[in-house]
Scaffold this motif. Structure first.
Motif, short mmCIF file in Angstrom:
data_model
loop_
_atom_site.label_atom_id
_atom_site.label_comp_id
_atom_site.label_asym_id
_atom_site.label_seq_id
_atom_site.Cartn_x
_atom_site.Cartn_y
_atom_site.Cartn_z
N ILE A 1 -29.30 -58.33 13.67
CA ILE A 1 -29.25 -57.29 14.56
C ILE A 1 -29.82 -57.35 15.79
O ILE A 1 -30.55 -58.29 16.06
CB ILE A 1 -29.99 -56.04 13.75
N ARG A 2 -29.37 -56.51 16.71
CA ARG A 2 -30.00 -56.53 18.06
C ARG A 2 -31.32 -56.26 18.14
O ARG A 2 -31.84 -55.45 17.46
CB ARG A 2 -29.17 -55.70 18.94
N SER A 3 -32.20 -56.65 19.30
CA SER A 3 -33.35 -56.29 19.47
C SER A 3 -33.46 -54.74 19.51
O SER A 3 -34.77 -54.25 19.22
CB SER A 3 -34.11 -57.06 20.58
N SER A 4 -32.73 -54.31 20.32
CA SER A 4 -32.85 -52.68 20.24
C SER A 4 -32.53 -51.90 19.05
O SER A 4 -33.02 -50.53 19.24
CB SER A 4 -31.81 -52.21 21.31
N ASP A 5 -32.20 -52.37 18.16
CA ASP A 5 -31.95 -51.77 16.93
C ASP A 5 -32.90 -51.63 15.99
O ASP A 5 -33.81 -52.54 15.86
CB ASP A 5 -30.63 -52.41 16.18
N ILE A 6 -33.00 -50.42 15.14
CA ILE A 6 -34.14 -50.39 14.06
C ILE A 6 -33.46 -50.47 13.00
O ILE A 6 -32.87 -49.48 12.27
CB ILE A 6 -34.89 -49.13 14.59
N ALA A 7 -34.09 -51.38 12.13
CA ALA A 7 -33.52 -51.80 10.64
C ALA A 7 -34.68 -51.35 9.73
O ALA A 7 -35.76 -51.80 9.73
CB ALA A 7 -32.85 -52.82 10.59
N GLY A 8 -34.31 -50.73 8.61
CA GLY A 8 -35.51 -50.49 7.64
C GLY A 8 -34.99 -50.20 6.26
O GLY A 8 -33.41 -50.05 5.97
N ASN B 1 -40.39 -56.17 4.30
CA ASN B 1 -40.79 -56.49 5.55
C ASN B 1 -40.09 -55.78 6.56
O ASN B 1 -40.22 -56.08 7.80
CB ASN B 1 -40.92 -58.07 5.80
N LEU B 2 -39.02 -54.90 6.27
CA LEU B 2 -38.62 -54.15 7.12
C LEU B 2 -39.25 -52.66 7.37
O LEU B 2 -40.19 -52.69 6.53
CB LEU B 2 -37.00 -53.74 6.81
N TYR B 3 -38.79 -52.02 8.15
CA TYR B 3 -39.54 -50.54 8.29
C TYR B 3 -39.42 -49.74 7.08
O TYR B 3 -38.21 -50.16 6.40
CB TYR B 3 -39.07 -49.91 9.68
N ASN B 4 -40.32 -49.02 6.58
CA ASN B 4 -40.14 -48.19 5.57
C ASN B 4 -39.68 -46.67 5.72
O ASN B 4 -39.12 -46.57 6.93
CB ASN B 4 -41.51 -48.06 4.97
N HIS B 5 -39.35 -46.09 4.75
CA HIS B 5 -38.48 -44.75 4.95
C HIS B 5 -39.25 -43.82 5.97
O HIS B 5 -38.64 -43.15 6.62
CB HIS B 5 -38.45 -44.17 3.65
N THR B 6 -40.35 -43.59 5.80
CA THR B 6 -41.29 -42.70 6.57
C THR B 6 -41.13 -43.02 8.05
O THR B 6 -40.98 -42.29 8.94
CB THR B 6 -42.65 -42.73 6.28
N TYR B 7 -41.29 -44.26 8.29
CA TYR B 7 -41.26 -44.71 9.64
C TYR B 7 -39.80 -44.73 10.25
O TYR B 7 -39.45 -44.28 11.34
CB TYR B 7 -41.77 -46.35 9.71
N LEU B 8 -38.80 -44.97 9.44
CA LEU B 8 -37.47 -44.72 9.74
C LEU B 8 -37.22 -43.15 10.32
O LEU B 8 -36.56 -42.99 11.25
CB LEU B 8 -36.32 -45.12 8.63
N GLU C 1 -30.80 -49.25 -0.53
CA GLU C 1 -30.08 -48.74 0.64
C GLU C 1 -30.86 -49.03 1.85
O GLU C 1 -32.25 -49.20 1.90
CB GLU C 1 -30.08 -47.05 0.65
N PHE C 2 -30.26 -49.46 3.09
CA PHE C 2 -30.87 -49.92 4.15
C PHE C 2 -30.23 -49.03 5.26
O PHE C 2 -29.07 -48.88 5.19
CB PHE C 2 -30.60 -51.40 4.41
N LEU C 3 -30.97 -48.74 6.18
CA LEU C 3 -30.48 -47.94 7.45
C LEU C 3 -30.85 -48.83 8.78
O LEU C 3 -31.97 -49.40 9.07
CB LEU C 3 -31.27 -46.65 7.61
N PHE D 1 -31.36 -60.40 1.58
CA PHE D 1 -30.53 -59.63 2.47
C PHE D 1 -31.17 -59.01 3.70
O PHE D 1 -30.61 -58.91 4.57
CB PHE D 1 -29.93 -58.38 1.53
N ALA D 2 -32.69 -58.55 3.30
CA ALA D 2 -33.30 -58.04 4.50
C ALA D 2 -33.69 -58.91 5.66
O ALA D 2 -33.32 -58.63 6.66
CB ALA D 2 -34.66 -57.31 3.87
N ALA D 3 -33.83 -60.33 5.19
CA ALA D 3 -33.91 -61.22 6.07
C ALA D 3 -32.63 -61.61 7.02
O ALA D 3 -32.78 -61.75 8.19
CB ALA D 3 -34.47 -62.64 5.33
N LEU D 4 -31.54 -61.50 6.42
CA LEU D 4 -30.37 -61.78 7.07
C LEU D 4 -30.12 -60.61 7.75
O LEU D 4 -29.66 -60.76 9.17
CB LEU D 4 -29.21 -61.78 5.86
N LEU D 5 -30.36 -59.15 7.34
CA LEU D 5 -30.14 -58.31 8.26
C LEU D 5 -31.07 -58.09 9.52
O LEU D 5 -30.72 -58.18 10.57
CB LEU D 5 -30.54 -56.99 7.48
N ARG D 6 -32.45 -58.53 9.35
CA ARG D 6 -33.32 -58.81 10.30
C ARG D 6 -33.17 -59.77 11.46
O ARG D 6 -33.27 -59.46 12.59
CB ARG D 6 -34.54 -59.02 9.84
N SER D 7 -32.50 -60.96 11.02
CA SER D 7 -32.16 -61.85 11.95
C SER D 7 -30.88 -61.68 12.80
O SER D 7 -30.50 -62.67 13.58
CB SER D 7 -31.98 -63.51 11.11
#
Length: 364
Positions: free
Chosen positions: A272-279, A210-217, A285-287, A264-270
Motif C-alpha cells: 500500500i502507499r505510505s499515505s494509506d492506513i491499513a488495519g 501487526n496492522l492497526y486494530n479496529h479501535t484505531y481504524l 476483514e481488513f480496511l 496476507f497482512a504482510a503483503l498488504l502492508r508492503s
C-alpha cells in the motif's frame, strides 16, 4: 573488561539493584579505599594509634557491608550495620581523637553517615538521621564544655593534610554519586520512554497481523472524514474480506488460518502507499483508508492487490479468494456533516456486493 563493566559488577546492575542500593554499594567500596588512604596519612602525620585501629576496623566493616549487599542481597542488614557503626563508633571516636570540630576526616564520615541513613525508607530514615544529629550535637556539647576530652592535632601540617584529604574525598564521593544518579536517571528515562512507545504501539496494533486494530481504524476514519469535509478532499475506503475463512479454519486448523492472516497482512502492508492506513477491521476483514483518493484511484489500488493475491501462495502453498469492496463518499461536505452515516455504510461494505452502483463497487 572495560571500566564501566567493572563498576557495574562492583555496585550491581540497574535491573538487579535499586538506585539507593547501588549508591550504598559504591560508598562501601569508597569506604574501603578511603580507610586505607587515611591509615597511610595517619602513619605520616603521627595521629593517635587508636585512629589507625578504628580505620582498619571500619575498612573491614565496609567490606562486609558491601559483600552482604552486593552478593547476599541482605540490604537491610548491611545498611543497619553501616549506619550503627558510623553513628555510634566511627563518628564519636574520630571527633574525640581527631581534633573535634577543627578536624577534617570526621566531617566526611558524617557526610557518609547521612548518605547511608538516606538509603532507609519511611520512618527508618527519619529515625537514623535523628540519631546521627543527636550524636553530633552531643559531641559538640562535650567539646564546648569539656574541651580537654578532645585530642588536638600534633601539628599544623597534620591538620592541613587531614582537612585536604577529607575535602578531596568528599568531592570525589559527591561527584561519583551525581554521575551514578544522572546515568541511572537517564537510563530509566530511556526505558520508560521505550515502554511508553511500546505500549502506545500495542494499544493501536493488532497482535496477530501487526496492522492497526479496529479501535484505531475508527479514530483515524473520523479524522480523515473531518479533514475530507474541512478541506474538500477526496476520500476512499477499501474493505477486503477473505472468503470462506471459517471453512478454511475448520478444515486446516486455526494455526494455519493465523499464518494466512499474518502473510496476507504482510503483503498488504508492503504494497500500500505510505499515505494509506491499513488495519484489521475484524476477523478476516481488513480496511484500507485512502486519503486524497477518488474512486478511480481506489479501484487501481484494488486491482493491484487482486493481482498480487492471485499470484501469491499462503499457508502451506494455498490460494485464497477474497471480496474487495470500494467506497467513496458522494461529496466531502456531506461526509463531514454526517460521519455516522458514512461509518454505517462502512459496516455494510462486505455485505452489499456491488448493490449501489459506482458509489460501492465489488471485485473478486
Amino acid at each position: 573488561m572495560s571500566g564501566s563493566k567493572i563498576l557495574l559488577f562492583l555496585i550491581g546492575e540497574e535491573k538487579n539493584f535499586e538506585l539507593e542500593y547501588r549508591i550504598f554499594n559504591f560508598y562501601c567500596l569508597l569506604g574501603i579505599i578511603i580507610s586505607l588512604i587515611m591509615v597511610i596519612i595517619r602513619y605520616y602525620t603521627n595521629l593517635p594509634p587508636i585512629l589507625g585501629v578504628l580505620l582498619n576496623i571500619f575498612m573491614l566493616i565496609s567490606f562486609g557491608c558491601w559483600y552482604l549487599s552486593r552478593f547476599q542481597r541482605l540490604f537491610r542488614l548491611a545498611t543497619f550495620i553501616a549506619a550503627f557503626s558510623l553513628i555510634f563508633v566511627v563518628t564519636p571516636v574520630l571527633w574525640i581523637f581527631n581534633a573535634g570540630s577543627n578536624g577534617g576526616a570526621q566531617y566526611y564520615f558524617v557526610f557518609w553517615g547521612i548518605m547511608v541513613c538516606s538509603v532507609f525508607r519511611g520512618w527508618n530514615r527519619r529515625f537514623w538521621l535523628f540519631l546521627l544529629f543527636i550524636v553530633i550535637g552531643a559531641l559538640m556539647y562535650l567539646e564546648y564544655y569539656f574541651p580537654h576530652f578532645v585530642v588536638p592535632y600534633p601539628n599544623a601540617t597534620a591538620r592541613y593534610i587531614d582537612v585536604y584529604a577529607s575535602f578531596a574525598t568528599a568531592m570525589v564521593a559527591t561527584t561519583s554519586i551525581f554521575i551514578i544518579w544522572t546515568n541511572s536517571y537517564r537510563d530509566e528515562h530511556n526505558h520508560v520512554k521505550e515502554y511508553a512507545e511500546r505500549l502506545g504501539e500495542m494499544a493501536v496494533t493488532d497482535g496477530l497481523t501487526n496492522l492497526y486494530n479496529h479501535t484505531y481504524l475508527y479514530q483515524r476514519l473520523e479524522d480523515e472524514i473531518y479533514k475530507a469535509g474541512r478541506y474538500q478532499q477526496k476520500l476512499s475506503l477499501i474493505m477486503v474480506d477473505i472468503d470462506f475463512f471459517k471453512a478454511f479454519n475448520d478444515t486446516y486448523g486455526h494455526p494455519i488460518g493465523d499464518i494466512i492472516l499474518e502473510q496476507f497482512a504482510a503483503l498488504l502492508r508492503s504494497h500500500i502507499r505510505s499515505s494509506d492506513i491499513a488495519g484489521r477491521y475484524g476477523g478476516e476483514e481488513f480496511l484500507i483508508i485512502c486519503p486524497k483518493t477518488d474512486l478511480e484511484g481506489a479501484l487501481a489500488i484494488t486491482e493491484k492487490l487482486r493481482l498480487l493475491v492471485e499470484q501469491a501462495r499462503f499457508g502451506e502453498d494455498k490460494s485464497i479468494v477474497m471480496t474487495i469492496s470500494v467506497a467513496s463518499p458522494p461529496g466531502a461536505a456531506e461526509t463531514a456533516d454526517k460521519p455516522s452515516r458514512w461509518q454505517t455504510r462502512l459496516c455494510m461494505l462486505p455485505k452489499k456486493q456491488a448493490a449501489t452502483g459506482s458509489k460501492l463497487s465489488d471485485r473478486k
